[in-house]
Design a protein around this motif. Structure first.
Motif, short mmCIF file in Angstrom:
data_model
loop_
_atom_site.label_atom_id
_atom_site.label_comp_id
_atom_site.label_asym_id
_atom_site.label_seq_id
_atom_site.Cartn_x
_atom_site.Cartn_y
_atom_site.Cartn_z
N ASP A 1 0.86 -1.18 0.00
CA ASP A 1 0.00 0.00 0.00
C ASP A 1 0.89 1.23 0.00
N ALA B 1 -0.35 4.37 2.10
CA ALA B 1 -0.22 4.23 3.55
C ALA B 1 1.18 3.80 3.97
N ARG C 1 2.49 0.89 3.73
CA ARG C 1 2.39 -0.38 4.43
C ARG C 1 3.08 -1.46 3.59
N GLU D 1 3.87 -7.56 8.84
CA GLU D 1 3.58 -6.28 8.20
C GLU D 1 4.23 -5.14 8.97
#
Length: 250
Positions: free
Chosen positions: A102, A105, A107, A134
């Motif tokens: 992502d 974000a 991420r 993550e």
């Protein structure tokens, strides 16, 4: 393989609880070796008001470490390359892959390179969250990159890039990281062999990053100079980077 095969074979000969403990310790050692030095933390107490009994939470093993080195390359180049987190396995061979899932974000998903015998134990002990986890990071270009884990073992850190006064093509890179590990990692984490392995792995990752960046910066200087002395610097830096790559653990 960072762990001998006979270590993994020994795990399979004991009970399920002991297997999980040893498997977890081995995984956390590999996990922590990607970025930090592990040290014991203090134990605290808690109270159970429902039963009015005193209780003790599990002993956690936490650590924080920092390191720095000067790289002969401009801060902007170092920041841009380090912020490309999908290249992290190039500096840390214990990482299998890093995927930015992502970008908005920031991420990402991380996967640890686990020795084949240990992979079977990971699945049997249900410890997949230590093999894949993550994280998210934030950028302060071109000065700093900070990150923290979202799953798996709790960890966070920061990398800063500071120009060296009077040397426009030199940068001081500082790396600070912290970790918190479950008590099952204790028996393995506190051994001299484990501590030495973690320190060597961290130093090796920083050295590989330095050699690759100095080679890239020197090549750019050589191109700007049209050859000359810059070409010799670029060749020497490239040889250093190749040597570091050859010495990297499999």
């Amino acid at each position: 393989s960072p762990l001998p095969d006979d270590h993994c074979c020994a795990v399979s000969s004991v009970g399920n609880g002991r297997m999980r403990s040893l498997c977890l310790s081995s995984l956390l050692l590999l996990h922590g070796a990607c970025c930090c030095y592990i040290a014991p933390a203090s134990r605290s107490e808690c109270s159970n008001t429902a039963s009015r009994r005193r209780c003790r939470p599990p002993l956690l093993w936490s650590g924080e470490t920092s390191a720095e080195l000067v790289i002969r390359a401009p801060p902007q180049l170092l920041f841009e390359v380090y912020a490309d987190i999908e290249r992290m396995p190039e500096w840390s061979p214990l990482l299998e892959r890093v995927t930015l899932v992502d970008p908005a974000a920031r991420r990402s998903e991380w996967a640890l390179r686990v020795p084949r015998p240990l992979t079977r134990l990971v699945n049997a002990a249900g410890l997949q969250n230590l093999v894949q986890w993550e994280a998210m990071h934030e950028l302060d270009p071109p000065r700093a990159l900070r990150w923290r884990s979202l799953s798996g073992v709790q960890n966070s850190g920061e990398a800063t890039f500071t120009p060296v006064a009077g040397q426009p093509r030199a940068t001081t890179v500082r790396l600070r990281m912290s970790y918190t590990l479950p008590d099952l990692a204790g028996p393995l984490a506190e051994t001299r062999l484990a501590q030495s392995f973690v320190r060597r792995t961290m130093h090796g990752a920083m050295t590989r990053f330095r050699d690759a960046m100095e080679a890239q910066a020197a090549a750019a200087v050589a191109a700007d100079d049209g050859g000359g002395g810059g070409a010799a610097i670029a060749e020497a830096a490239m040889e250093a980077a190749m040597k570091a790559a050859m010495e990297a653990p499999p």
